[in-house]
Write a protein that holds these residues in place. Structure first.
Motif, mmCIF file in Angstrom:
data_model
loop_
_atom_site.group_PDB
_atom_site.id
_atom_site.type_symbol
_atom_site.label_atom_id
_atom_site.label_comp_id
_atom_site.label_asym_id
_atom_site.label_seq_id
_atom_site.Cartn_x
_atom_site.Cartn_y
_atom_site.Cartn_z
ATOM 1 N N GLY A 137 0.815 -1.221 0.000
ATOM 2 C CA GLY A 137 0.000 0.000 0.000
ATOM 3 C C GLY A 137 0.838 1.255 0.000
ATOM 4 N N THR A 138 2.107 1.130 0.421
ATOM 5 C CA THR A 138 3.018 2.275 0.335
ATOM 6 C C THR A 138 3.348 2.524 -1.134
ATOM 7 O OG1 THR A 138 3.989 1.650 2.458
ATOM 8 C CG2 THR A 138 5.228 3.204 1.104
ATOM 9 N N PRO A 139 3.198 3.737 -1.625
ATOM 10 C CA PRO A 139 3.454 3.988 -3.060
ATOM 11 C C PRO A 139 4.893 3.657 -3.445
ATOM 12 C CG PRO A 139 2.307 5.851 -2.042
ATOM 13 C CD PRO A 139 2.722 4.936 -0.924
ATOM 14 N N VAL A 140 5.039 3.076 -4.630
ATOM 15 C CA VAL A 140 6.361 2.817 -5.210
ATOM 16 C C VAL A 140 6.465 3.645 -6.477
ATOM 17 C CG1 VAL A 140 7.968 1.092 -6.100
ATOM 18 C CG2 VAL A 140 6.336 0.469 -4.315
ATOM 19 N N PRO A 141 7.442 4.524 -6.593
ATOM 20 C CA PRO A 141 7.548 5.375 -7.784
ATOM 21 C C PRO A 141 7.685 4.562 -9.066
ATOM 22 C CG PRO A 141 9.034 6.122 -6.054
ATOM 23 C CD PRO A 141 8.516 4.799 -5.621
ATOM 24 N N GLU A 142 7.089 5.047 -10.123
ATOM 25 C CA GLU A 142 7.274 4.445 -11.439
ATOM 26 C C GLU A 142 8.680 4.777 -11.953
ATOM 27 O OE1 GLU A 142 5.202 2.439 -13.130
ATOM 28 O OE2 GLU A 142 3.942 2.480 -11.322
ATOM 29 N N PRO A 143 9.228 3.965 -12.852
ATOM 30 C CA PRO A 143 10.556 4.271 -13.415
ATOM 31 C C PRO A 143 10.581 5.654 -14.059
ATOM 32 C CG PRO A 143 9.864 2.053 -14.013
ATOM 33 C CD PRO A 143 8.678 2.700 -13.366
ATOM 34 N N THR A 144 11.682 6.355 -13.851
ATOM 35 C CA THR A 144 11.810 7.714 -14.394
ATOM 36 C C THR A 144 12.455 7.717 -15.774
ATOM 37 O OG1 THR A 144 14.008 8.027 -13.438
ATOM 38 C CG2 THR A 144 12.108 8.607 -12.057
ATOM 39 N N GLY A 145 13.098 6.628 -16.152
ATOM 40 C CA GLY A 145 13.839 6.587 -17.420
ATOM 41 C C GLY A 145 15.281 7.031 -17.276
ATOM 42 N N ARG A 146 15.665 7.510 -16.071
ATOM 43 C CA ARG A 146 17.063 7.913 -15.878
ATOM 44 C C ARG A 146 18.001 6.722 -15.923
ATOM 45 N NH1 ARG A 146 18.397 10.633 -10.713
ATOM 46 N NH2 ARG A 146 20.321 11.146 -11.828
ATOM 47 N N LEU A 147 17.485 5.534 -15.542
ATOM 48 C CA LEU A 147 18.309 4.327 -15.514
ATOM 49 C C LEU A 147 17.563 3.189 -16.203
ATOM 50 C CD1 LEU A 147 19.584 4.364 -11.812
ATOM 51 C CD2 LEU A 147 20.839 5.110 -13.838
ATOM 52 N N ASP A 148 18.309 2.298 -16.806
ATOM 53 C CA ASP A 148 17.792 1.022 -17.273
ATOM 54 C C ASP A 148 18.241 -0.062 -16.294
ATOM 55 O OD1 ASP A 148 16.609 2.113 -19.517
ATOM 56 O OD2 ASP A 148 18.339 1.701 -20.827
ATOM 57 N N PHE A 149 17.591 -1.211 -16.354
ATOM 58 C CA PHE A 149 17.940 -2.312 -15.452
ATOM 59 C C PHE A 149 17.999 -3.618 -16.240
ATOM 60 C CE2 PHE A 149 16.102 0.913 -12.747
ATOM 61 C CZ PHE A 149 16.944 0.911 -11.647
ATOM 62 N N ASN A 274 25.038 5.485 8.617
ATOM 63 C CA ASN A 274 24.968 5.631 7.162
ATOM 64 C C ASN A 274 23.781 6.539 6.835
ATOM 65 O OD1 ASN A 274 24.981 5.417 4.382
ATOM 66 N ND2 ASN A 274 25.279 3.198 4.360
ATOM 67 N N VAL A 275 23.964 7.812 7.096
ATOM 68 C CA VAL A 275 22.871 8.784 6.970
ATOM 69 C C VAL A 275 22.311 8.854 5.545
ATOM 70 C CG1 VAL A 275 22.262 11.222 7.247
ATOM 71 C CG2 VAL A 275 23.716 10.083 8.942
ATOM 72 N N PRO A 276 23.139 8.856 4.497
ATOM 73 C CA PRO A 276 22.568 8.914 3.141
ATOM 74 C C PRO A 276 21.654 7.733 2.821
ATOM 75 C CG PRO A 276 24.900 9.469 3.103
ATOM 76 C CD PRO A 276 24.617 8.939 4.469
ATOM 77 N N MET A 277 22.050 6.516 3.229
ATOM 78 C CA MET A 277 21.228 5.346 2.930
ATOM 79 C C MET A 277 19.950 5.365 3.750
ATOM 80 S SD MET A 277 21.405 2.827 0.795
ATOM 81 C CE MET A 277 19.643 2.835 0.451
ATOM 82 N N ALA A 278 20.040 5.772 5.022
ATOM 83 C CA ALA A 278 18.844 5.869 5.849
ATOM 84 C C ALA A 278 17.854 6.862 5.257
ATOM 85 C CB ALA A 278 19.228 6.280 7.275
ATOM 86 N N ALA A 279 18.374 7.981 4.738
ATOM 87 C CA ALA A 279 17.502 8.987 4.125
ATOM 88 C C ALA A 279 16.834 8.440 2.869
ATOM 89 C CB ALA A 279 18.307 10.239 3.808
ATOM 90 N N ALA A 280 17.560 7.638 2.076
ATOM 91 C CA ALA A 280 16.991 7.049 0.865
ATOM 92 C C ALA A 280 15.853 6.097 1.213
ATOM 93 C CB ALA A 280 18.074 6.329 0.071
ATOM 94 N N PHE A 281 16.041 5.273 2.234
ATOM 95 C CA PHE A 281 14.963 4.380 2.655
ATOM 96 C C PHE A 281 13.746 5.176 3.136
ATOM 97 C CE2 PHE A 281 18.228 0.925 3.098
ATOM 98 C CZ PHE A 281 17.573 -0.029 2.336
ATOM 99 N N ALA A 282 13.981 6.244 3.875
ATOM 100 C CA ALA A 282 12.862 7.064 4.351
ATOM 101 C C ALA A 282 12.097 7.671 3.178
ATOM 102 C CB ALA A 282 13.375 8.151 5.293
ATOM 103 N N ARG A 283 12.812 8.170 2.176
ATOM 104 C CA ARG A 283 12.144 8.742 0.999
ATOM 105 C C ARG A 283 11.318 7.689 0.264
ATOM 106 N NH1 ARG A 283 17.247 11.312 0.473
ATOM 107 N NH2 ARG A 283 17.896 9.840 -1.158
ATOM 108 N N ALA A 284 11.758 6.438 0.326
ATOM 109 C CA ALA A 284 11.060 5.359 -0.369
ATOM 110 C C ALA A 284 9.891 4.804 0.438
ATOM 111 C CB ALA A 284 12.037 4.237 -0.699
ATOM 112 N N GLY A 285 9.646 5.361 1.615
ATOM 113 C CA GLY A 285 8.503 4.932 2.414
ATOM 114 C C GLY A 285 8.778 3.802 3.378
ATOM 115 N N TYR A 286 10.058 3.462 3.581
ATOM 116 C CA TYR A 286 10.402 2.431 4.560
ATOM 117 C C TYR A 286 10.324 3.023 5.967
ATOM 118 C CZ TYR A 286 12.071 -0.861 0.995
ATOM 119 O OH TYR A 286 12.151 -1.739 -0.051
#
Length: 305
Positions: A137-149, A274-286
């Protein structure tokens, strides 16, 4: 008897015993008659392996701090002498704790006793970690096109990317591996062989992030399932591409992979520092639902010494 004290992993004990990840002879209690004063247990990832972690160490809240430490030291030293071969390094200790453990006096007091036992036996705190969870139920962003996988091809494909990520890592366990004398390549191989290689979930979930124009690798993410939960097992951005916001897209891709198979939750962890990684998880809704702390014994020696 062992369940006379409580800890958040109690519900895993029966399955751990059934699968051989835990053995009765690794589970010890301290008793005064029929009164349970303390308990501990080791754990391993796979049946037949030596103990890999000390993950239970609980002491009765009815005892004073001094009594808890005294009982805990006797229990730990007695059990260690019987279970861990002399001359080998003791397995690392890991403890899960409430996210607000420092703010709850009763919890802080019990943990202070546990830490006191560890320190009396020669252990030191290695790292405190955030335990994180993404919930359906937590939103997951759609791909932006900046990266391929693309999927990871094989062990060498991933280890070649893990190696530069180890350089300048903020992860305490990675830094400890490097401080032990391992090269960055050897540390990457150790991480792969001791952890990532053992996941039973599909390796087709693993992703390498690429720049669309050149196909140059930027980073990777390892969505997986361990013995207990679906998890973002490892994520990294290559040094040349750090600081450009790629971590958000890579983490989103890993989360999308697991969300697509309808998992009940996605777990992750990162060092408190690891403040940068913690911030990334927070932005992603973790959500930070718990903390963990790791203690290590640096010097091999005779158990009980």
């Amino acid at each position: 008897m062992f369940l006379g004290l409580s800890y958040s992993l109690d519900h895993e004990l029966a399955d751990d015993l059934a699968t051989g990840r835990r053995l009765p002879e690794w589970m010890w209690v301290a008793l005064d008659g029929d009164r349970l004063l303390g308990r501990l247990s080791w754990w391993t990832k796979a049946a037949g392996s030596a103990p890999q972690a000390l993950d239970f160490l609980d002491l009765s809240p009815e005892l004073s701090h001094e009594e808890r430490v005294e009982v805990g030291v006797r229990l730990l030293e007695t059990a260690t002498a019987a279970v861990i071969p002399a001359g080998t390094r003791r397995p690392e200790f890991e403890r899960y704790m409430p996210a607000d453990w420092r703010d709850v006096p009763e919890v802080r007091s019990l943990l202070a006793s546990v830490f006191g036992v560890l320190e009396r036996t020669g252990a030191r705190a290695l790292v405190e970690r955030l335990r994180l969870e993404w919930r359906p139920g937590t939103p997951v962003p759609e791909p932006t096109g900046r990266l391929d996988f693309r999927p990871v091809r094989d062990r060498e494909d991933l280890v070649a990317l893990m190696t530069p990520v180890m350089e300048g890592t903020l992860d305490a366990h990675g830094r400890a591996d490097l401080a032990s004398g391992l090269s960055v390549r050897e540390a990457a191989e150790l991480h792969f062989d001791e952890e990532l290689a053992h996941y039973s979930s599909p390796r087709a979930w693993w992703r390498v992030a690429l720049l669309p124009e050149s196909g140059e690798p930027v980073g990777f993410v390892i969505p997986a399932r361990n013995n207990y939960h679906h998890t973002i097992a490892y994520i990294g951005v290559l040094p040349a591409h750090r600081g450009q916001g790629h971590i958000d897209e890579i983490l989103a891709e890993g989360t999308r992979v697991l969300a697509a198979v309808d998992v009940p939750r996605v777990r992750a962890a990162t060092d408190l520092g690891n403040v940068p990684m913690a911030a990334a998880f927070a932005r992603a809704g973790y959500v930070n639902f718990e903390r963990a702390i790791n203690y290590v014994w640096d010097v091999p020696g005779a158990p009980g010494s």
